[in-house]
Design a protein around this motif. Structure first.
Motif, PDB file in Angstrom:
ATOM      1  N   PRO A  55      39.814  38.363  45.171  1.00  0.00           N
ATOM      2  CA  PRO A  55      40.967  37.455  45.072  1.00  0.00           C
ATOM      3  C   PRO A  55      41.727  37.552  43.850  1.00  0.00           C
ATOM      4  CG  PRO A  55      38.703  36.382  43.853  1.00  0.00           C
ATOM      5  CD  PRO A  55      38.543  37.495  45.272  1.00  0.00           C
ATOM      6  N   GLU A  56      42.028  38.955  43.361  1.00  0.00           N
ATOM      7  CA  GLU A  56      42.552  39.805  42.155  1.00  0.00           C
ATOM      8  C   GLU A  56      44.010  39.531  42.831  1.00  0.00           C
ATOM      9  OE1 GLU A  56      40.417  42.700  41.535  1.00  0.00           O
ATOM     10  OE2 GLU A  56      39.000  42.345  41.809  1.00  0.00           O
ATOM     11  N   ARG A  57      44.784  38.741  41.814  1.00  0.00           N
ATOM     12  CA  ARG A  57      45.969  39.453  41.477  1.00  0.00           C
ATOM     13  C   ARG A  57      47.009  40.561  40.625  1.00  0.00           C
ATOM     14  NH1 ARG A  57      48.241  34.113  40.083  1.00  0.00           N
ATOM     15  NH2 ARG A  57      46.246  34.442  38.760  1.00  0.00           N
ATOM     16  N   TRP A  58      47.934  40.957  40.902  1.00  0.00           N
ATOM     17  CA  TRP A  58      47.711  42.392  40.306  1.00  0.00           C
ATOM     18  C   TRP A  58      49.060  42.799  40.340  1.00  0.00           C
ATOM     19  CZ3 TRP A  58      49.936  46.676  41.954  1.00  0.00           C
ATOM     20  CH2 TRP A  58      49.538  46.625  43.574  1.00  0.00           C
ATOM     21  N   GLU A  59      50.266  42.852  39.184  1.00  0.00           N
ATOM     22  CA  GLU A  59      51.034  43.501  39.577  1.00  0.00           C
ATOM     23  C   GLU A  59      51.599  45.023  38.118  1.00  0.00           C
ATOM     24  OE1 GLU A  59      56.021  41.195  38.681  1.00  0.00           O
ATOM     25  OE2 GLU A  59      54.105  40.103  39.366  1.00  0.00           O
ATOM     26  N   VAL A  60      51.701  45.742  38.975  1.00  0.00           N
ATOM     27  CA  VAL A  60      53.215  46.481  37.683  1.00  0.00           C
ATOM     28  C   VAL A  60      54.574  46.487  37.118  1.00  0.00           C
ATOM     29  CG1 VAL A  60      53.567  49.182  38.438  1.00  0.00           C
ATOM     30  CG2 VAL A  60      51.950  48.760  39.138  1.00  0.00           C
ATOM     31  N   VAL A  61      54.156  46.743  35.717  1.00  0.00           N
ATOM     32  CA  VAL A  61      55.665  46.141  35.559  1.00  0.00           C
ATOM     33  C   VAL A  61      55.458  47.708  34.193  1.00  0.00           C
ATOM     34  CG1 VAL A  61      56.912  44.959  33.148  1.00  0.00           C
ATOM     35  CG2 VAL A  61      55.059  43.996  35.139  1.00  0.00           C
ATOM     36  N   GLU A  79      44.742  33.136  34.515  1.00  0.00           N
ATOM     37  CA  GLU A  79      43.236  33.292  34.892  1.00  0.00           C
ATOM     38  C   GLU A  79      42.998  34.638  33.654  1.00  0.00           C
ATOM     39  OE1 GLU A  79      42.007  34.383  38.305  1.00  0.00           O
ATOM     40  OE2 GLU A  79      43.913  34.004  39.314  1.00  0.00           O
ATOM     41  N   THR A  80      42.016  35.138  33.004  1.00  0.00           N
ATOM     42  CA  THR A  80      42.299  36.330  32.103  1.00  0.00           C
ATOM     43  C   THR A  80      42.434  37.342  32.797  1.00  0.00           C
ATOM     44  OG1 THR A  80      39.914  35.392  31.169  1.00  0.00           O
ATOM     45  CG2 THR A  80      39.968  37.690  31.250  1.00  0.00           C
ATOM     46  N   VAL A  81      43.860  38.614  32.186  1.00  0.00           N
ATOM     47  CA  VAL A  81      44.143  39.435  32.441  1.00  0.00           C
ATOM     48  C   VAL A  81      43.426  40.852  31.982  1.00  0.00           C
ATOM     49  CG1 VAL A  81      46.504  39.966  32.796  1.00  0.00           C
ATOM     50  CG2 VAL A  81      46.116  38.315  33.560  1.00  0.00           C
ATOM     51  N   THR A 138      44.175  40.507  37.414  1.00  0.00           N
ATOM     52  CA  THR A 138      43.836  39.053  36.707  1.00  0.00           C
ATOM     53  C   THR A 138      42.248  40.001  37.999  1.00  0.00           C
ATOM     54  OG1 THR A 138      43.847  38.107  39.229  1.00  0.00           O
ATOM     55  CG2 THR A 138      45.014  37.482  37.750  1.00  0.00           C
ATOM     56  N   VAL A 139      41.167  38.879  36.710  1.00  0.00           N
ATOM     57  CA  VAL A 139      39.887  39.006  36.497  1.00  0.00           C
ATOM     58  C   VAL A 139      38.991  37.475  36.645  1.00  0.00           C
ATOM     59  CG1 VAL A 139      38.151  40.332  35.531  1.00  0.00           C
ATOM     60  CG2 VAL A 139      40.195  41.125  34.709  1.00  0.00           C
ATOM     61  N   PRO A 140      39.325  37.156  38.596  1.00  0.00           N
ATOM     62  CA  PRO A 140      38.478  36.677  38.411  1.00  0.00           C
ATOM     63  C   PRO A 140      36.405  36.328  38.655  1.00  0.00           C
ATOM     64  CG  PRO A 140      39.904  37.009  40.691  1.00  0.00           C
ATOM     65  CD  PRO A 140      40.461  37.391  39.073  1.00  0.00           C
ATOM     66  N   ASP A 141      36.532  37.170  38.896  1.00  0.00           N
ATOM     67  CA  ASP A 141      34.802  37.041  39.132  1.00  0.00           C
ATOM     68  C   ASP A 141      33.960  38.607  37.325  1.00  0.00           C
ATOM     69  OD1 ASP A 141      34.702  35.773  40.790  1.00  0.00           O
ATOM     70  OD2 ASP A 141      35.175  37.456  42.639  1.00  0.00           O
ATOM     71  N   GLY A 142      34.714  38.851  37.066  1.00  0.00           N
ATOM     72  CA  GLY A 142      34.173  39.566  35.795  1.00  0.00           C
ATOM     73  C   GLY A 142      34.687  41.229  35.590  1.00  0.00           C
ATOM     74  N   VAL A 143      34.984  41.506  35.421  1.00  0.00           N
ATOM     75  CA  VAL A 143      35.812  43.573  34.738  1.00  0.00           C
ATOM     76  C   VAL A 143      34.232  44.243  35.373  1.00  0.00           C
ATOM     77  CG1 VAL A 143      35.743  45.527  33.280  1.00  0.00           C
ATOM     78  CG2 VAL A 143      36.492  43.059  32.506  1.00  0.00           C
ATOM     79  N   ARG A 144      33.035  43.587  35.776  1.00  0.00           N
ATOM     80  CA  ARG A 144      32.330  44.590  36.114  1.00  0.00           C
ATOM     81  C   ARG A 144      32.833  44.252  37.728  1.00  0.00           C
ATOM     82  NH1 ARG A 144      29.710  46.862  32.527  1.00  0.00           N
ATOM     83  NH2 ARG A 144      28.480  46.021  30.956  1.00  0.00           N
TER      84      ARG A 144
END
Length: 173
Positions: free
Chosen positions: A120-126, A94-96, A133-139
């Motif tokens: 529905p966003e997914r994320w991880e700290v590294v 997806e867009t990240v 992820t940006v499934p619905d746009g940054v805004r």
């Protein structure tokens, strides 16, 4: 040594303006070398001697020049390249965006962030980066920079994948 400086929350509205030509002049005036900027969102690449006070010097100079506080996140060229390559494979479909954390996050605060439902966003700290992820746009992000900053207790500035990769390419030249 080559550094990347990310200015937080500049050029987003009418008030916190930092023209890139003025930023380049300011950084050059501070004795930084090979100063380049990328787009208008406050991204600068430069060479400087290693200095643990560099971030503080930049923030003080920015406030003196522009009249408002400008938090800065710094990365070495090596650290930037690691961030550019560091997106976990399971997020790449997806867009990240990448949230650059000013300081290492406390594991307990990361756990508190995990407790939030941002589907529905997914994320991880590294390390000092949060890939999201940006499934619905940054805004429309449920896990906004403000939420990340408040929950983790560290300064945050976000860049899209295109910006991250473009700056990585600048570092290769």
């Amino acid at each position: 040594m080559t550094f990347v400086a990310l200015l937080h929350a500049v050029n987003l509205g009418a008030r916190r303006k930092v023209p890139m030509a003025d930023l380049r002049a300011l950084l050059t005036g501070l004795g930084l070398r090979e100063v380049r900027t990328y787009i208008q969102s406050g991204n600068a690449v430069f060479s400087a001697d290693p200095d643990p006070a560099l971030r503080g010097r930049l923030e003080a100079a920015l406030e003196a020049q522009f009249g408002f506080p400008v938090p800065v996140t710094l990365r070495t060229a090596h650290g930037w390249q690691e961030a550019a390559r560091g997106c976990p494979a399971h997020l790449r479909d997806e867009t990240v965006v990448v949230a650059f954390l000013r300081d290492p996050p406390d594991p307990e605060r990361v756990a508190a962030l995990h407790a939030r439902d941002v589907t529905p966003e997914r994320w991880e700290v590294v390390g000092q980066h949060l890939y999201q992820t940006v499934p619905d746009g940054v805004r429309n992000l449920r896990l906004s920079a403000a939420v990340i900053e408040r929950t983790l207790g560290v300064g945050v500035t976000v860049r899209n994948e295109r910006t991250v990769q473009a700056i990585a390419a600048m570092l290769d030249t």
